[in-house]
Design a protein around this motif. Sequence first.
Motif, PDB file in Angstrom:
ATOM      1  N   MET A   1      35.004  -8.450  -3.393  1.00 27.13           N
ATOM      2  CA  MET A   1      33.967  -7.973  -4.329  1.00 27.13           C
ATOM      3  C   MET A   1      33.710  -8.999  -5.418  1.00 27.13           C
ATOM      4  N   GLN A   2      34.715  -9.796  -5.694  1.00 31.25           N
ATOM      5  CA  GLN A   2      34.602 -10.764  -6.774  1.00 31.25           C
ATOM      6  C   GLN A   2      33.500 -11.782  -6.492  1.00 31.25           C
ATOM      7  N   ASN A   3      33.304 -12.144  -5.207  1.00 27.47           N
ATOM      8  CA  ASN A   3      32.336 -13.181  -4.870  1.00 27.47           C
ATOM      9  C   ASN A   3      30.985 -12.629  -4.429  1.00 27.47           C
ATOM     10  N   LEU A   4      30.841 -11.340  -4.431  1.00 29.19           N
ATOM     11  CA  LEU A   4      29.580 -10.759  -4.017  1.00 29.19           C
ATOM     12  C   LEU A   4      28.572 -10.779  -5.161  1.00 29.19           C
ATOM     13  N   GLY A   5      27.325 -11.143  -4.837  1.00 25.84           N
ATOM     14  CA  GLY A   5      26.287 -11.206  -5.861  1.00 25.84           C
ATOM     15  C   GLY A   5      25.941  -9.860  -6.465  1.00 25.84           C
ATOM     16  N   ILE A   6      26.288  -8.778  -5.762  1.00 27.22           N
ATOM     17  CA  ILE A   6      25.947  -7.453  -6.262  1.00 27.22           C
ATOM     18  C   ILE A   6      26.614  -7.160  -7.603  1.00 27.22           C
ATOM     19  N   ARG A   7      27.706  -7.868  -7.891  1.00 27.08           N
ATOM     20  CA  ARG A   7      28.424  -7.582  -9.140  1.00 27.08           C
ATOM     21  C   ARG A   7      27.571  -7.902 -10.373  1.00 27.08           C
ATOM     22  N   ILE A   8      26.550  -8.741 -10.187  1.00 28.92           N
ATOM     23  CA  ILE A   8      25.694  -9.092 -11.320  1.00 28.92           C
ATOM     24  C   ILE A   8      25.010  -7.857 -11.899  1.00 28.92           C
ATOM     25  N   LEU A   9      24.782  -6.863 -11.049  1.00 30.01           N
ATOM     26  CA  LEU A   9      24.085  -5.657 -11.501  1.00 30.01           C
ATOM     27  C   LEU A   9      24.934  -4.823 -12.446  1.00 30.01           C
ATOM     28  N   PHE A  10      26.242  -4.981 -12.364  1.00 31.22           N
ATOM     29  CA  PHE A  10      27.138  -4.125 -13.136  1.00 31.22           C
ATOM     30  C   PHE A  10      27.869  -4.887 -14.237  1.00 31.22           C
ATOM     31  N   GLU A  11      27.466  -6.123 -14.475  1.00 27.05           N
ATOM     32  CA  GLU A  11      28.048  -6.881 -15.577  1.00 27.05           C
ATOM     33  C   GLU A  11      27.348  -6.520 -16.879  1.00 27.05           C
ATOM     34  N   ILE A 183      18.767 -13.175 -13.730  1.00 22.96           N
ATOM     35  CA  ILE A 183      18.946 -14.222 -12.718  1.00 22.96           C
ATOM     36  C   ILE A 183      19.155 -15.583 -13.379  1.00 22.96           C
ATOM     37  N   ASP A 184      18.335 -15.895 -14.379  1.00 21.05           N
ATOM     38  CA  ASP A 184      18.450 -17.191 -15.062  1.00 21.05           C
ATOM     39  C   ASP A 184      19.802 -17.344 -15.755  1.00 21.05           C
ATOM     40  N   ALA A 185      20.323 -16.249 -16.291  1.00 19.19           N
ATOM     41  CA  ALA A 185      21.605 -16.317 -16.991  1.00 19.19           C
ATOM     42  C   ALA A 185      22.777 -16.524 -16.032  1.00 19.19           C
ATOM     43  N   SER A 186      22.534 -16.224 -14.735  1.00 20.82           N
ATOM     44  CA  SER A 186      23.631 -16.343 -13.756  1.00 20.82           C
ATOM     45  C   SER A 186      23.293 -17.332 -12.649  1.00 20.82           C
ATOM     46  N   ARG A 187      22.390 -18.237 -12.949  1.00 22.01           N
ATOM     47  CA  ARG A 187      21.896 -19.153 -11.922  1.00 22.01           C
ATOM     48  C   ARG A 187      23.028 -19.958 -11.268  1.00 22.01           C
ATOM     49  N   TYR A 188      24.000 -20.402 -12.054  1.00 25.45           N
ATOM     50  CA  TYR A 188      25.051 -21.288 -11.533  1.00 25.45           C
ATOM     51  C   TYR A 188      26.308 -20.526 -11.118  1.00 25.45           C
ATOM     52  N   THR A 189      26.570 -19.405 -11.764  1.00 26.88           N
ATOM     53  CA  THR A 189      27.781 -18.645 -11.431  1.00 26.88           C
ATOM     54  C   THR A 189      27.587 -17.736 -10.225  1.00 26.88           C
ATOM     55  N   ILE A 190      26.360 -17.212 -10.050  1.00 26.69           N
ATOM     56  CA  ILE A 190      26.081 -16.317  -8.916  1.00 26.69           C
ATOM     57  C   ILE A 190      24.779 -16.778  -8.266  1.00 26.69           C
ATOM     58  N   PRO A 191      24.835 -17.717  -7.329  1.00 26.14           N
ATOM     59  CA  PRO A 191      23.630 -18.302  -6.738  1.00 26.14           C
ATOM     60  C   PRO A 191      22.710 -17.292  -6.047  1.00 26.14           C
ATOM     61  N   ASP A 192      23.283 -16.217  -5.471  1.00 27.33           N
ATOM     62  CA  ASP A 192      22.455 -15.252  -4.750  1.00 27.33           C
ATOM     63  C   ASP A 192      22.088 -14.040  -5.608  1.00 27.33           C
ATOM     64  N   ALA A 193      22.132 -14.204  -6.930  1.00 24.24           N
ATOM     65  CA  ALA A 193      21.810 -13.093  -7.828  1.00 24.24           C
ATOM     66  C   ALA A 193      20.381 -12.603  -7.628  1.00 24.24           C
ATOM     67  N   SER A 194      19.457 -13.529  -7.342  1.00 23.38           N
ATOM     68  CA  SER A 194      18.050 -13.138  -7.203  1.00 23.38           C
ATOM     69  C   SER A 194      17.844 -12.126  -6.083  1.00 23.38           C
ATOM     70  N   LEU A 195      18.600 -12.298  -4.983  1.00 18.59           N
ATOM     71  CA  LEU A 195      18.483 -11.380  -3.854  1.00 18.59           C
ATOM     72  C   LEU A 195      18.820  -9.960  -4.281  1.00 18.59           C
ATOM     73  N   TRP A 196      19.904  -9.809  -5.004  1.00 17.75           N
ATOM     74  CA  TRP A 196      20.350  -8.483  -5.421  1.00 17.75           C
ATOM     75  C   TRP A 196      19.466  -7.896  -6.525  1.00 17.75           C
ATOM     76  N   VAL A 197      19.103  -8.711  -7.496  1.00 14.65           N
ATOM     77  CA  VAL A 197      18.302  -8.209  -8.613  1.00 14.65           C
ATOM     78  C   VAL A 197      16.918  -7.775  -8.150  1.00 14.65           C
ATOM     79  N   TYR A 198      16.250  -8.648  -7.398  1.00 18.31           N
ATOM     80  CA  TYR A 198      14.913  -8.288  -6.927  1.00 18.31           C
ATOM     81  C   TYR A 198      14.974  -7.174  -5.884  1.00 18.31           C
ATOM     82  N   GLY A 199      16.081  -7.122  -5.148  1.00 23.90           N
ATOM     83  CA  GLY A 199      16.250  -6.014  -4.209  1.00 23.90           C
ATOM     84  C   GLY A 199      16.330  -4.682  -4.931  1.00 23.90           C
TER      85      GLY A 199
END
Length: 225
Positions: A1-11, A183-199
């Motif tokens: 779970m630590q490496n999944l981009g979905i975690r960006i939604l709950f940070e 997405i911009d705030a996590s561009r380097y730490t979570i590369p696939d954040a855009s997929l989850w956020v826009y999803g």
Amino acid sequence: MQNLGIRILFEGTNFLRLLGGLWVSLRIAVIAMVLSVGLGILLGMVMTSKKKPVQMFCRLYLETVRIMPQLVLLFLVYFGAAKHWNINLSGGTAAIIVFTFWGAAEMGDLVRSALESIPAHQYQSGFGLGMTKLQVYRYIIIPQTVRRLIPSVMNLLTRMIKTTSLVVLIGVIEVVKVGKQIIDASRYTIPDASLWVYGVIFVMYFAVCYPFSRAAALLDKKLKD
């Protein structure tokens, strides 16, 4: 779970910020829709006029709204008002003005179509009963018109909710803008954040618009039965 981009939604408050952005979009759409319905009913009645100048003005207004993209109208109102009229409109206010301008035209044409679809004998029957023109409209024509308009109004509201995504381009912090900030705030730490956020933004829009779309389809089918 630590490496999944979905975690960006709950940070932090990211998910709450997305909900807040969605609320901004809905508020703009609902306010504009309420104003559009009121103005559109009046405009629709005017559109049934047999006077040529009135018909020409209404047709020009309707065609202008349909031909010109909403994004161009947003830029004209938001930037044009500030530059030429020295009026400092907020992005939200400019969006409400533009969507009301657009929605009133669409609503007016729907009202005109609904009024003209009512058989002439409905008017004649009312006048035959001794009703005034105002009473005929109030008790016979308007109730039937409203009944026929409900599915179309729901479809217009759905379109308006989706179109609010354009207001990001005039600085309104709505759900798409919030998503881009995350997405911009996590561009380097979570590369696939855009997929989850826009999803998630897609799911939010779907959850809001689908019930209106289904209700409109069911009502339309019921009215035709």
